[in-house]
Design a protein around this motif. Structure first.
Motif, mmCIF file in Angstrom:
data_model
loop_
_atom_site.group_PDB
_atom_site.id
_atom_site.type_symbol
_atom_site.label_atom_id
_atom_site.label_comp_id
_atom_site.label_asym_id
_atom_site.label_seq_id
_atom_site.Cartn_x
_atom_site.Cartn_y
_atom_site.Cartn_z
ATOM 1 N N SER A 142 0.713 -1.080 0.111
ATOM 2 C CA SER A 142 -0.003 0.260 -0.128
ATOM 3 C C SER A 142 0.823 1.320 -0.019
ATOM 4 O O SER A 142 1.728 1.318 0.867
ATOM 5 C CB SER A 142 -0.843 0.011 1.283
ATOM 6 N N THR A 143 0.503 2.263 -1.023
ATOM 7 C CA THR A 143 1.343 3.329 -0.855
ATOM 8 C C THR A 143 1.097 4.336 0.317
ATOM 9 O O THR A 143 1.964 4.857 0.542
ATOM 10 C CB THR A 143 0.833 4.314 -1.881
ATOM 11 N N ALA A 144 -0.083 4.283 1.021
ATOM 12 C CA ALA A 144 -0.378 4.852 2.063
ATOM 13 C C ALA A 144 0.539 4.440 3.300
ATOM 14 O O ALA A 144 1.311 5.234 4.151
ATOM 15 C CB ALA A 144 -1.854 5.001 2.328
ATOM 16 N N ILE A 145 0.504 3.110 3.376
ATOM 17 C CA ILE A 145 1.516 2.503 4.354
ATOM 18 C C ILE A 145 3.057 2.759 4.139
ATOM 19 O O ILE A 145 3.591 3.312 5.048
ATOM 20 C CB ILE A 145 1.153 1.017 4.217
ATOM 21 N N LEU A 146 3.211 2.727 3.112
ATOM 22 C CA LEU A 146 4.721 3.050 2.548
ATOM 23 C C LEU A 146 5.068 4.598 2.870
ATOM 24 O O LEU A 146 6.113 4.830 3.328
ATOM 25 C CB LEU A 146 4.941 2.930 0.915
ATOM 26 N N ALA A 147 4.039 5.612 2.882
ATOM 27 C CA ALA A 147 4.275 6.762 3.321
ATOM 28 C C ALA A 147 4.694 6.821 4.748
ATOM 29 O O ALA A 147 5.419 7.829 5.205
ATOM 30 C CB ALA A 147 3.089 7.422 2.968
ATOM 31 N N LEU A 148 4.180 6.030 5.679
ATOM 32 C CA LEU A 148 4.581 5.882 7.172
ATOM 33 C C LEU A 148 5.860 5.063 7.294
ATOM 34 O O LEU A 148 6.455 5.449 8.206
ATOM 35 C CB LEU A 148 3.322 5.111 7.626
ATOM 36 N N GLU A 160 1.831 4.913 16.609
ATOM 37 C CA GLU A 160 0.876 6.174 16.997
ATOM 38 C C GLU A 160 -0.389 5.952 16.364
ATOM 39 O O GLU A 160 -1.312 6.287 16.789
ATOM 40 C CB GLU A 160 1.518 7.447 16.617
ATOM 41 N N VAL A 161 -0.146 5.312 14.982
ATOM 42 C CA VAL A 161 -1.157 5.057 14.212
ATOM 43 C C VAL A 161 -2.197 4.042 14.327
ATOM 44 O O VAL A 161 -3.543 4.071 14.324
ATOM 45 C CB VAL A 161 -0.906 5.316 12.593
ATOM 46 N N PHE A 162 -1.393 2.906 14.544
ATOM 47 C CA PHE A 162 -2.153 1.619 14.732
ATOM 48 C C PHE A 162 -2.032 0.950 16.088
ATOM 49 O O PHE A 162 -2.684 -0.134 16.489
ATOM 50 C CB PHE A 162 -1.407 0.589 13.859
ATOM 51 N N ILE A 217 -8.320 -3.137 4.105
ATOM 52 C CA ILE A 217 -8.912 -1.761 3.978
ATOM 53 C C ILE A 217 -8.886 -0.960 5.300
ATOM 54 O O ILE A 217 -8.621 0.124 4.984
ATOM 55 C CB ILE A 217 -10.234 -2.077 3.346
ATOM 56 N N GLU A 218 -9.156 -1.425 6.222
ATOM 57 C CA GLU A 218 -9.329 -0.490 7.566
ATOM 58 C C GLU A 218 -7.998 -0.051 7.585
ATOM 59 O O GLU A 218 -7.871 1.278 8.091
ATOM 60 C CB GLU A 218 -9.926 -1.355 8.632
ATOM 61 N N PHE A 219 -6.978 -0.648 7.733
ATOM 62 C CA PHE A 219 -5.499 -0.255 8.046
ATOM 63 C C PHE A 219 -5.046 0.779 7.251
ATOM 64 O O PHE A 219 -4.296 1.764 7.423
ATOM 65 C CB PHE A 219 -4.653 -1.336 8.590
ATOM 66 N N VAL A 220 -5.376 0.473 5.788
ATOM 67 C CA VAL A 220 -4.788 1.446 4.765
ATOM 68 C C VAL A 220 -5.398 2.743 4.992
ATOM 69 O O VAL A 220 -4.874 3.633 4.859
ATOM 70 C CB VAL A 220 -4.915 0.666 3.430
ATOM 71 N N THR A 221 -6.915 2.733 5.145
ATOM 72 C CA THR A 221 -7.731 3.858 5.462
ATOM 73 C C THR A 221 -6.971 4.622 6.527
ATOM 74 O O THR A 221 -6.977 5.793 6.358
ATOM 75 C CB THR A 221 -8.828 3.568 5.438
ATOM 76 N N MET A 222 -6.590 4.068 7.605
ATOM 77 C CA MET A 222 -6.027 4.706 8.783
ATOM 78 C C MET A 222 -4.702 5.426 8.343
ATOM 79 O O MET A 222 -4.630 6.488 8.569
ATOM 80 C CB MET A 222 -5.670 3.683 9.706
#
Length: 684
Positions: A142-148, A160-162, A217-222
């Protein structure tokens, strides 16, 4: 991230597969794998993997506990049950007791325990899936996960996020060591619902297909929400010229500069795929774009597609194309030198024997315009461009959250030069015309179609040009290999220019131009009206000149040579009664081909001609064959075989001659006769 689970769609797939003997769990595994694989922000071109723990019977009818895991080479977006090969669980679980296991031995062990010996290799992350107790396991990049995770302080940010819902696994190269480490982390806290793999991606797991997918989907949305909350403007733009050149104007310069040298005046050519969007432009115009490009890629998986990252070019100013072409070449030299240094530095760390990949970029960012993906085929170029778009997405997110801090290049090297990938690349031999672009006029005729089909089979991307656009498109669909059909009137120079521009737009350039269009007019030359003769010259001579001029224009931009091929006729050297209107311009075209050989040989441009006779085509119709055979008092078969060999010459034979000339690297100013043998037409 939108949750795309649809119960009715899922049940329909279960029902459809049940009729084929596929169980419910495997059908649902296919369904959610496709949902994940259809979203490029989660999975790209063979990346990611999923699994299911179930039971399966071998060829002897014995039932086993198995892991059905994504097979190497399968795209999750279109996966079928066959793309999830079943591996015996006992052997996989036994491997956890080992202290070490090489990649090669791991692959051999997994293959040895396949239920179906003909199945594809299971994923390199098979053991990680196996060591977890859950029935369904999902993994994406996931690109959003990779941003983190592409941050220097990624672990506290992910905590902090999860919170404790996701375990955090420090970066380890995929394989046995990663599987053991991740399993140990899970065992320490079995309440976790997934893993974050630092610099890599995310795993989720559950007892149901829907539950594992929902968690993904939930974790990527977070993660997406975190990026949105940070709200930092990631980039400051550079100043751009008032007027910019167009992508198609710089495409041939770029394509020529990245051609892979393969010996004296030989090149492994690539094609290009251009993309642009507001998000891409924000990224490529960033003052930091060049520096970001040297840091690496957002996930190691991308190194197989786009090496260590993109090449960055300045904005091209309109009207200064020649100067920009030199700038491109300088930037390619700089990129190649940096890549060689990267290889030599990291290769020297051990005694493993490796072969350096070519040092050319697979992704180019052009300020003011967008990005180009490059590959030995249009498919590869599109994959590289897709990876470029997701790199932009991930890096933009990382810069919004903090600062892009990907996997170190030294660690990336282990993935790019992984022994398993090296073996795959060694087995992938390009075809004779891989990466080359051929344009043929009269492409929907018999000779044009046969030639397009043959060149595509040899790896070329073909532009089929014909007066009838519909027929050109139909031939393109038939020959495949991402061919395109273009309607053009070759007697109109603007129309010819537009056809070549289309080739550049789709592929980035042209390497082989076959000027094949023609038509015959009859009549005794002294009684022929001027309008008919001029019309014949427009089609049978000036159109060839127009095609050749456009081809040479592009060849000179690319600076990798090129091939001009002309369909002349036996009429050019052996005129027939009442065919002066056809033979005269064809004779001129024959000498036109030689003039191009003479004038452009020093530029590595070859020019050859094919003299063909009695080919069933639009020129020689069945009706004309019957008429001529009757006039000569012979059968149609004898008329068509009226040559020294006594054989009918086919369009495919002409195509073979064109192919021979295209591949004959030391041949120019040649005329190849394809007529079964006609002494009167033999060149002296």
């Amino acid at each position: 991230m939108q949750n795309l689970w649809n119960s009715s769609h899922a049940e329909k797939l279960v029902e459809d597969y049940a009729a084929k003997g596929v169980g419910r769990d495997l059908a649902l595994r296919v369904y959610t794998t496709r949902l994940l694989g259809g979203e490029p922000r989660l999975v790209l071109h063979g990346g990611g993997n999923t699994s299911l723990k179930t039971r399966a019977k071998d060829i002897l009818g014995q039932e086993w506990e198995v892991l059905c895991v994504k097979g190497s080479g399968w795209d999750m977006g279109v996966i079928e049950p066959a793309g999830l090969p079943a591996v015996k669980m006992d052997a996989l679980l036994a491997a956890r007791k080992l202290d070490a296991l090489s990649d090669e031995d791991m692959v051999a062990m997994q293959r040895a325990n396949l239920i179906d010996a003909y199945a594809p290799n299971p994923s390199i992350e098979t053991l990680l899936h196996a060591f977890l107790p859950h029935k369904f396991v999902d993994h994406t990049h996931s690109t959003a996960i990779l941003a983190l995770v592409d941050q220097e302080d990624s672990e506290p940010l992910c905590r902090e996020v999860f919170g404790k819902r996701l375990g955090f696994v420090p970066y380890i190269k995929p394989g046995f060591d990663l599987a053991k480490a991740a399993a140990d982390i899970y065992d320490a806290d079995p309440s976790m619902e997934g893993f974050i793999l630092d610099k890599h991606g995310i795993f989720t797991f559950a007892q149901g297909a829907k539950e594992a997918y929902d968690l993904m989907i939930e974790f990527v949305t977070m993660a997406e929400d975190c990026v949105a909350r940070k709200g930092k403007k990631p980039f400051v733009s550079v100043a751009l010229p008032t007027a910019l050149a167009k992508p198609a104007e710089i495409g041939p310069y770029l394509r020529g500069a990245i051609a892979i040298p393969e010996g004296e005046e030989r090149f492994g050519r690539m094609v290009s795929d251009f993309r642009t969007s507001p998000k891409i432009l924000d990224y490529v115009n960033a003052k930091t774009a060049e520096e970001l490009a040297t840091r690496g890629v957002s996930t190691p998986d991308l190194s197989i597609r786009i090496k260590t990252g993109p090449m960055v070019l300045p904005a091209p100013e309109a009207g200064k194309l020649e100067e920009y072409g030199e700038t491109i070449r300088a930037k390619v030299t700089e990129f190649s030198a940096r890549y060689r240094d990267y290889f030599e530095t990291n290769d020297a760390r051990d005694d493993v024997k490796r072969t350096m990949l070519d040092p050319m970029p697979r992704l180019t960012l052009v300020r003011g315009l967008g990005l180009f993906g490059h590959g030995r085929s249009l498919k590869e170029a599109k994959v590289a461009a897709d990876c470029g778009e997701m790199l932009v997405e991930a890096v933009t997110g990382a810069e919004t959250v903090g600062a892009f801090h990907p996997l170190a290049l030294s660690d990336l090297f282990e993935l790019e030069y992984w022994s398993l990938e090296q073996a795959k690349l060694a087995a992938n031999k390009p075809k004779a015309l891989s990466g080359q672009v051929m344009l043929i006029t009269g492409g929907a005729g018999a000779i044009g179609t046969a030639t397009a089909r043959l060149f595509a089979a040899q790896g070329a991307h073909v532009v089929v040009v014909d007066l009838d656009a519909g027929k050109a498109e139909a031939v393109a669909r038939e020959v495949g290999n991402a061919a395109v059909g273009v309607g053009a009137d070759v007697t109109d120079p603007a129309s010819v220019r537009a056809a070549f521009d289309r080739a550049v737009e789709v592929y980035g350039g042209v390497d082989i131009a076959i000027s094949n269009a023609g038509a015959a007019w009859q009549g005794r030359i002294g009684e022929l009206d001027d309008a008919t003769l001029r019309r014949s010259f427009e089609l049978n001579f000036f159109a060839h000149q127009s095609v050749a001029k456009n081809a040479v224009r592009i060849f000179q931009m690319q600076k990798t040579g090129g091939v001009l091929l002309f369909n002349t006729s036996k009429q050019a050297v052996n005129p027939g009664a009442n065919f002066g209107a056809y033979g005269l311009p064809k004779a001129a075209t024959l000498f036109l081909s030689r003039q191009y050989a003479l004038d452009y040989g020093p530029d590595g441009i070859r020019s050859n001609a094919v003299n063909a006779d009695r080919i069933r085509s639009g020129l020689l119709t069945d009706e004309m064959i019957a008429s001529r055979a009757k006039a000569r008092g012979v059968s149609e078969k004898d008329y068509m075989g009226g040559n020294l060999l006594g054989l009918e010459v086919r369009a495919e034979d002409v195509a073979q001659a064109f192919l021979h000339q295209a591949l004959a690297e030391r041949t120019t100013a040649d005329v190849t006769t394809v007529d079964g043998g006609n002494i009167a037409a033999a060149l002296r």
